[in-house]
Design a protein around this motif. Structure first.
Motif, PDB file in Angstrom:
ATOM      1  N   PHE A  35      -9.648  -3.614  -5.350  1.00  0.00           N
ATOM      2  CA  PHE A  35      -9.698  -4.491  -4.188  1.00  0.00           C
ATOM      3  C   PHE A  35     -10.432  -3.801  -3.041  1.00  0.00           C
ATOM      4  CE2 PHE A  35      -6.283  -7.483  -5.474  1.00  0.00           C
ATOM      5  CZ  PHE A  35      -5.695  -6.764  -6.503  1.00  0.00           C
ATOM      6  N   TYR A  37     -10.354  -4.265   1.199  1.00  0.00           N
ATOM      7  CA  TYR A  37      -9.755  -4.905   2.363  1.00  0.00           C
ATOM      8  C   TYR A  37     -10.480  -4.444   3.616  1.00  0.00           C
ATOM      9  CZ  TYR A  37      -5.614  -6.706  -0.103  1.00  0.00           C
ATOM     10  OH  TYR A  37      -4.752  -7.410  -0.922  1.00  0.00           O
ATOM     11  N   MET A  45      -4.680  -6.357   7.490  1.00  0.00           N
ATOM     12  CA  MET A  45      -5.546  -6.076   6.352  1.00  0.00           C
ATOM     13  C   MET A  45      -6.033  -7.406   5.785  1.00  0.00           C
ATOM     14  SD  MET A  45      -5.479  -2.752   5.869  1.00  0.00           S
ATOM     15  CE  MET A  45      -5.641  -2.241   4.175  1.00  0.00           C
ATOM     16  N   PHE A  47      -8.128  -9.415   2.961  1.00  0.00           N
ATOM     17  CA  PHE A  47      -8.671  -9.305   1.609  1.00  0.00           C
ATOM     18  C   PHE A  47     -10.128  -9.772   1.581  1.00  0.00           C
ATOM     19  CE2 PHE A  47      -9.147  -9.514  -2.832  1.00  0.00           C
ATOM     20  CZ  PHE A  47      -9.674 -10.752  -3.160  1.00  0.00           C
ATOM     21  N   TYR A  50     -12.168  -8.854  -5.148  1.00  0.00           N
ATOM     22  CA  TYR A  50     -11.372  -8.279  -6.236  1.00  0.00           C
ATOM     23  C   TYR A  50     -12.243  -8.144  -7.503  1.00  0.00           C
ATOM     24  CZ  TYR A  50      -8.230  -8.243 -10.255  1.00  0.00           C
ATOM     25  OH  TYR A  50      -7.607  -7.934 -11.435  1.00  0.00           O
ATOM     26  N   PHE A  91     -11.101  -0.534   3.417  1.00  0.00           N
ATOM     27  CA  PHE A  91     -10.293   0.211   2.467  1.00  0.00           C
ATOM     28  C   PHE A  91     -10.518  -0.301   1.050  1.00  0.00           C
ATOM     29  CE2 PHE A  91      -7.707   2.873   5.128  1.00  0.00           C
ATOM     30  CZ  PHE A  91      -7.660   2.216   6.341  1.00  0.00           C
ATOM     31  N   ARG A  95      -4.832  -1.511  -7.930  1.00  0.00           N
ATOM     32  CA  ARG A  95      -3.492  -1.979  -8.270  1.00  0.00           C
ATOM     33  C   ARG A  95      -2.946  -1.107  -9.390  1.00  0.00           C
ATOM     34  NH1 ARG A  95      -4.248  -7.246  -9.832  1.00  0.00           N
ATOM     35  NH2 ARG A  95      -4.419  -6.576 -11.992  1.00  0.00           N
ATOM     36  N   GLY A  98       3.217  -2.059 -11.802  1.00  0.00           N
ATOM     37  CA  GLY A  98       4.255  -2.620 -10.940  1.00  0.00           C
ATOM     38  C   GLY A  98       3.694  -3.430  -9.797  1.00  0.00           C
ATOM     39  N   GLY A  99       2.406  -3.384  -9.611  1.00  0.00           N
ATOM     40  CA  GLY A  99       1.776  -4.220  -8.604  1.00  0.00           C
ATOM     41  C   GLY A  99       1.476  -3.555  -7.279  1.00  0.00           C
ATOM     42  N   LYS A 100       1.939  -2.309  -7.082  1.00  0.00           N
ATOM     43  CA  LYS A 100       1.651  -1.669  -5.795  1.00  0.00           C
ATOM     44  C   LYS A 100       0.169  -1.332  -5.710  1.00  0.00           C
ATOM     45  CE  LYS A 100       2.296   3.194  -6.950  1.00  0.00           C
ATOM     46  NZ  LYS A 100       3.085   4.422  -6.696  1.00  0.00           N
ATOM     47  N   LEU A 101      -0.316  -1.245  -4.473  1.00  0.00           N
ATOM     48  CA  LEU A 101      -1.696  -0.862  -4.237  1.00  0.00           C
ATOM     49  C   LEU A 101      -1.771   0.594  -3.814  1.00  0.00           C
ATOM     50  CD1 LEU A 101      -3.263  -3.895  -2.328  1.00  0.00           C
ATOM     51  CD2 LEU A 101      -3.405  -3.336  -4.751  1.00  0.00           C
ATOM     52  N   PHE A 103      -4.313   3.026  -1.899  1.00  0.00           N
ATOM     53  CA  PHE A 103      -5.454   2.907  -0.997  1.00  0.00           C
ATOM     54  C   PHE A 103      -6.197   4.223  -0.857  1.00  0.00           C
ATOM     55  CE2 PHE A 103      -5.123  -1.244   1.051  1.00  0.00           C
ATOM     56  CZ  PHE A 103      -3.839  -1.632   0.716  1.00  0.00           C
ATOM     57  N   GLY A 104      -7.483   4.103  -0.549  1.00  0.00           N
ATOM     58  CA  GLY A 104      -8.254   5.264  -0.146  1.00  0.00           C
ATOM     59  C   GLY A 104      -8.061   5.539   1.334  1.00  0.00           C
TER      60      GLY A 104
ATOM     61  N   TYR B  35       4.297  -1.233   3.409  1.00  0.00           N
ATOM     62  CA  TYR B  35       3.423  -0.070   3.421  1.00  0.00           C
ATOM     63  C   TYR B  35       3.518   0.605   4.784  1.00  0.00           C
ATOM     64  CZ  TYR B  35       1.256  -1.765  -0.861  1.00  0.00           C
ATOM     65  OH  TYR B  35       1.035  -2.177  -2.154  1.00  0.00           O
ATOM     66  N   PRO B  43      -2.964   2.944   3.963  1.00  0.00           N
ATOM     67  CA  PRO B  43      -1.551   2.577   3.790  1.00  0.00           C
ATOM     68  C   PRO B  43      -0.930   3.255   2.574  1.00  0.00           C
ATOM     69  CG  PRO B  43      -2.905   0.625   4.211  1.00  0.00           C
ATOM     70  CD  PRO B  43      -3.844   1.761   3.950  1.00  0.00           C
ATOM     71  N   PHE B  45       2.408   3.007  -0.042  1.00  0.00           N
ATOM     72  CA  PHE B  45       3.422   2.082  -0.554  1.00  0.00           C
ATOM     73  C   PHE B  45       4.822   2.636  -0.325  1.00  0.00           C
ATOM     74  CE2 PHE B  45       5.224  -1.065  -3.252  1.00  0.00           C
ATOM     75  CZ  PHE B  45       6.103  -0.456  -4.143  1.00  0.00           C
ATOM     76  N   GLN B  48       8.831  -2.459  -2.979  1.00  0.00           N
ATOM     77  CA  GLN B  48       8.515  -3.863  -3.252  1.00  0.00           C
ATOM     78  C   GLN B  48       9.796  -4.595  -3.629  1.00  0.00           C
ATOM     79  OE1 GLN B  48       4.886  -5.147  -5.578  1.00  0.00           O
ATOM     80  NE2 GLN B  48       6.436  -5.493  -7.148  1.00  0.00           N
ATOM     81  N   ASN B 101      -3.341 -11.242  -8.398  1.00  0.00           N
ATOM     82  CA  ASN B 101      -2.166 -10.877  -7.624  1.00  0.00           C
ATOM     83  C   ASN B 101      -2.575 -10.265  -6.295  1.00  0.00           C
ATOM     84  OD1 ASN B 101       0.587 -10.639  -7.130  1.00  0.00           O
ATOM     85  ND2 ASN B 101       0.725  -8.608  -8.011  1.00  0.00           N
ATOM     86  N   VAL B 102      -3.384 -11.000  -5.557  1.00  0.00           N
ATOM     87  CA  VAL B 102      -3.880 -10.519  -4.270  1.00  0.00           C
ATOM     88  C   VAL B 102      -2.740 -10.441  -3.279  1.00  0.00           C
ATOM     89  CG1 VAL B 102      -5.406 -11.029  -2.339  1.00  0.00           C
ATOM     90  CG2 VAL B 102      -6.170 -11.461  -4.676  1.00  0.00           C
ATOM     91  N   PHE B 105      -1.555  -9.565   3.706  1.00  0.00           N
ATOM     92  CA  PHE B 105      -0.889  -8.682   4.658  1.00  0.00           C
ATOM     93  C   PHE B 105      -0.656  -9.375   5.999  1.00  0.00           C
ATOM     94  CE2 PHE B 105      -0.785  -4.388   2.869  1.00  0.00           C
ATOM     95  CZ  PHE B 105      -1.612  -4.522   1.777  1.00  0.00           C
ATOM     96  N   GLY B 106       0.396  -8.914   6.673  1.00  0.00           N
ATOM     97  CA  GLY B 106       0.611  -9.281   8.054  1.00  0.00           C
ATOM     98  C   GLY B 106      -0.142  -8.324   8.971  1.00  0.00           C
TER      99      GLY B 106
END
Lengths: 113, 114
Positions: A35, A37, A45, A47, A50, A91, A95, A98-101, A103-104, B35, B43, B45, B48, B101-102, B105-106
Motif C-alpha cells: 500500500f 498512503y 492517512m 489511501f 494497492y 508512506f 500487510r 493478521g491484517g496489520k500494516l 510502515f516504512g 497505531y 506508524p 501497530f 486490532q 482489505n484497505v 484511517f482517522g
C-alpha cells in the motif's frame, strides 16, 4: 522478518513533473499486499494505491501508479503531473499476517511552483 | 458514508496519568486497529479488534489496552503514561474478508505527555 524500507527522507519536484518515491520490502510470505498512503500535515492517512503480490499488472489510480518489481522486492510510487497539493508525507506499507500494516519511515515530498 | 472519526484531537497529560482515546469506525467496517506514530516515524501497530475481541497485538506493553463495542467503535486506553507515549495515535477501520482489505484511517489523536 517483514520490513519496509524507504530510503528517501525528502524529495523535491517541480509542479507538473513526475516523481518516483522508492520503497523496498522484505517478506518470506508468498502472499502479501503493498500500500501507499499520503499523510498531509493534518495527520490523516489517505489511501492512494494497492498492489497484491499475485497481481500481474502494475496498479494505477488516476495520477498514481505503482511500479511493482517482485524479483527486486520493490514497489515504487510514481506520481505524474505533480500538483502543489501533493506536498505531504508518503508512506509505503505492507500487510502482514493478521491484517496489520507494517510502515516504512516515510518520504516527505515537496512540490515547487 | 462517514469516515473514521477520532476524539479528542489533541490532549496533554502528565506522567503517570491515564488516557482514553475514542474511535468511530467507517460505516460497514467491522475491524478496528490502532497505531502509534512518533514524531518523524512511520506508524507502529498497537493492536486490532474484531467482533469485540483483540485478534492481533504489536510490541506494546500491557498498559496499552483497548475495547471494541457492538457498534464497532473502539477505545484505546493507556495507563501510567510515560514521556515516550507522546505521539499521534491513529485509528483505522476495515472489513474482514478477502481482497485488499484497505484500512481507512482517522485524523488521529495527538497526545503530549509532560
Amino acid at each position: 522478518a517483514q520490513k519496509i524500507t524507504q530510503t528517501q527522507p525528502g524529495m523535491f519536484v517541480q509542479e507538473k513533473e513526475a516523481v518516483t518515491l522508492d520503497c523496498t520490502y522484505d517478506t518470506s510470505d508468498p502472499s502479501y499486499g503493498l500500500f501507499w498512503y499520503k499523510q498531509p500535515s493534518s495527520g490523516e492517512m489517505i489511501f492512494l494505491i494497492y498492489q497484491g503480490s499475485y497481481d500481474q499488472q502494475n496498479a494505477t489510480e488516476g495520477r498514481y501508479s505503482l511500479n511493482f518489481q517482485k524479483a527486486r522486492k520493490s514497489a515504487n510510487l510514481v506520481i505524474s503531473a505533480s500538483q502543489l497539493g501533493d506536498s505531504a508525507m508518503y508512506f509505503c506499507a505492507m500487510r502482514a499476517r493478521g491484517g496489520k500494516l507494517i510502515f516504512g519511515q516515510g518520504t516527505e515530498l515537496s512540490v515547487k511552483p | 458514508e462517514t469516515g473514521v472519526t477520532q476524539s479528542p484531537t489533541h490532549l496533554i497529560k502528565t506522567r503517570g496519568q491515564q488516557v482514553t482515546l475514542r474511535c468511530s469506525s467507517q460505516s460497514g467496517h467491522n475491524t478496528v486497529s490502532w497505531y502509534q506514530q512518533a514524531l518523524g516515524q512511520g506508524p507502529q501497530f498497537i493492536f486490532q479488534y474484531y467482533r469485540e475481541e483483540e485478534n492481533g497485538r504489536g510490541n506494546f506493553p500491557p498498559r496499552f489496552s483497548g475495547l471494541q463495542f457492538p457498534n464497532y467503535s473502539s477505545e484505546l486506553n493507556v495507563n501510567a503514561l510515560e514521556l515516550d507515549d507522546s505521539a499521534l495515535y491513529l485509528c483505522a477501520s476495515s472489513s474482514q474478508g478477502a481482497g485488499a482489505n484497505v484500512l481507512t484511517f482517522g485524523a488521529g489523536s495527538r497526545l503530549t505527555v509532560l
